[in-house]
Design a protein around this motif. Structure first.
Motif, short mmCIF file in Angstrom:
data_model
loop_
_atom_site.label_atom_id
_atom_site.label_comp_id
_atom_site.label_asym_id
_atom_site.label_seq_id
_atom_site.Cartn_x
_atom_site.Cartn_y
_atom_site.Cartn_z
N HIS A 24 64.94 4.48 51.72
CA HIS A 24 64.87 5.71 50.07
C HIS A 24 63.64 4.66 49.97
N LEU A 25 63.63 3.75 49.62
CA LEU A 25 61.94 3.87 48.93
C LEU A 25 60.92 3.35 49.70
N ASN A 26 60.18 3.47 50.87
CA ASN A 26 59.14 3.70 51.60
C ASN A 26 58.80 5.24 51.77
N GLN A 27 57.90 5.20 50.33
CA GLN A 27 57.92 6.42 50.51
C GLN A 27 55.71 5.42 50.07
N SER A 28 55.12 6.34 49.27
CA SER A 28 53.37 5.32 48.71
C SER A 28 54.13 3.83 48.48
#
Ligand SMILES: Cc1cc2nc3c(=O)[nH]c(=O)nc-3n(C[C@H](O)[C@H](O)[C@H](O)COP(=O)(O)O)c2cc1C
Length: 159
Positions: A24-28
């Protein structure tokens, strides 16, 4: 800011939540997931946000997977001033006296060593009908919003 997710589990629920949180958090920014049973406490990193996902076993005790981390950190007792962490505890409120105490043992040690807890204390109650991942993702969204609104002060990031 990089994020390090550390899970302490006995029967696997906290591990599932940790990996769902990472997806879920693995974006930028980078997100790494570690099992507390094998994590080297000298790798705690003041430049990263740490998210602890930890259950409770026995009578309000740590799950076996969190014990090595707790023992090593307690023995080494480093100064963790400037380290920011958030915590999500898994428990079962039918254990009235000891609900979610496992994660609270980790929380108390980190605070004693000078680390700073950010955001609200996340919790999942296995006695409720709620889904642990759903709750954790909603909790992570508010954590992210709070951190974006109040990034680390410059003093902290120098350490
Ligand atoms: C033998 C046993 C003891 C437990 N003791 C507690 C307890 O004292 N307090 C609590 O809040 N939850 C307790 N729990 C509930 C677990 O923390 C909960 O099921 C959690 O989701 C397990 O997560 P895990 O699979 O990551 O270890 C206990 C569960 C078991 C099976």
């Amino acid at each position: 800011m990089n994020t390090i997710i550390l899970f302490g589990t006995e029967s696997g629920n906290a591990e599932l939540v940790a990996f769902d949180l990472a997806d879920h958090l693995n974006q930028s920014a980078g997100v790494a997931v570690h099992d507390m049973s094998t994590f080297d406490v000298t790798e705690l990193d003041r430049t990263a946000l740490h998210i602890f996902v930890c259950s409770t076993y026995g009578e309000g005790d740590l799950p076996v997977g969190a014990e090595p981390f707790h023992q090593a950190l307690d023995a080494l007792a480093p100064d963790l001033t400037g380290l920011r962490y958030a915590i999500f505890g898994l428990g079962d409120s039918t254990y009235h006296e000891t609900y979610s105490h496992g994660s609270e043992i980790i929380d108390a040690l980190l605070t004693r060593l000078g680390a700073q807890r950010v955001s609200t204390y996340g919790r999942h109650d296995a006695a409720s009908n709620s889904d642990a991942t759903e709750l954790a993702l909603a909790w992570a969204d508010s954590l992210t919003e709070e951190l974006e609104a109040a990034p680390a002060c410059p003093f902290m990031s120098q350490h």
